[in-house]
Scaffold this motif. Structure first.
Motif, mmCIF file in Angstrom:
data_model
loop_
_atom_site.group_PDB
_atom_site.id
_atom_site.type_symbol
_atom_site.label_atom_id
_atom_site.label_comp_id
_atom_site.label_asym_id
_atom_site.label_seq_id
_atom_site.Cartn_x
_atom_site.Cartn_y
_atom_site.Cartn_z
ATOM 1 N N TYR A 38 141.532 7.053 107.723
ATOM 2 C CA TYR A 38 142.309 8.174 108.256
ATOM 3 C C TYR A 38 142.853 7.834 109.640
ATOM 4 C CZ TYR A 38 143.285 12.314 110.928
ATOM 5 O OH TYR A 38 143.889 13.200 111.782
ATOM 6 N N LEU A 39 141.998 7.334 110.525
ATOM 7 C CA LEU A 39 142.415 7.052 111.895
ATOM 8 C C LEU A 39 143.520 5.994 111.951
ATOM 9 C CD1 LEU A 39 138.930 7.157 113.639
ATOM 10 C CD2 LEU A 39 140.807 8.798 113.937
ATOM 11 N N PRO A 96 137.586 5.764 109.102
ATOM 12 C CA PRO A 96 138.455 4.798 109.783
ATOM 13 C C PRO A 96 139.816 4.641 109.108
ATOM 14 C CG PRO A 96 136.580 3.691 108.747
ATOM 15 C CD PRO A 96 136.348 5.164 108.626
ATOM 16 N N ALA A 140 136.616 13.063 113.908
ATOM 17 C CA ALA A 140 137.708 12.080 113.934
ATOM 18 C C ALA A 140 139.065 12.777 113.855
ATOM 19 C CB ALA A 140 137.550 11.086 112.783
ATOM 20 N N SER A 170 141.876 12.977 116.864
ATOM 21 C CA SER A 170 143.258 12.520 116.678
ATOM 22 C C SER A 170 144.251 13.629 117.018
ATOM 23 C CB SER A 170 143.480 12.000 115.254
ATOM 24 O OG SER A 170 143.373 13.028 114.299
#
Length: 179
Positions: free
Chosen positions: A18-19, A16, A75, A79
């Protein structure tokens, strides 16, 4: 919980982070996001090394380590899809393979079957995915580096499917021995 498994949990917690960084408006967000990916990769290498060196390989670690890798990759590729850096079909190929591997591992684990740790081909595939990510993140659609990154990505995707087939054969073999 041993240190290698704790490092795997840190890697899961980085997803999360990173996101949030990737989708932020921060200057140099791509470099920060790439740094998080590299930190996750480093924890992967360190936890594997420590587990082997200190003989702390556990069934939990065997299951969580590749799960953390695959969830991070999902993830990251999600992205990249949303930002237009990879095609829909590349994302589908990656997601399908990773979700299939996750589901198979979970099913094997909960049925009491043996799982196998990542092999050298799997580790090589992971390293090559990290290189593909680097190329994708530092390039932009339309420039020559982006074209190279796309070809390299599809090559790694093909290798990842071969790696999955080898892994499935290993799972079958190890579980036939214990029947």
């Amino acid at each position: 919980m041993n240190l290698p498994n704790l490092l795997t949990m840190v890697r899961l917690a980085l997803i999360p982070v990173y996101l949030v960084v990737f989708f932020s408006d921060q200057p140099m967000r791509m470099y920060w996001a790439l740094g998080i990916i590299l930190l996750a990769g480093l924890t992967d290498v360190v936890d594997g090394y420590l587990a082997r060196r200190n003989q702390q390989i556990t069934q939990l670690g065997i299951m969580l380590d590749p799960l953390a890798d695959k969830l991070m990759m999902i993830a990251v590729f999600l992205s990249l899809l949303i930002s237009g850096k990879i095609s829909f079909w590349a994302a589908v190929a990656i997601f399908f393979r990773d979700m299939t591997m996750i589901l198979c591992s979970v099913i094997f684990h909960f049925r009491g079957k043996k799982t196998v740790p990542a092999n050298m081909l799997g580790k090589l595939t992971t390293v090559l995915f990290y290189i593909a990510l680097l190329l994708l993140m530092i390039s932009s659609p339309g420039d020559s580096m982006w074209e190279i990154a796309q070809v390299f990505l599809w090559s790694v995707i093909a290798l990842s499917y071969l790696t999955s087939i080898v892994y499935m054969f290993q799972l079958k073999m190890v579980n036939e021995r214990f029947m």
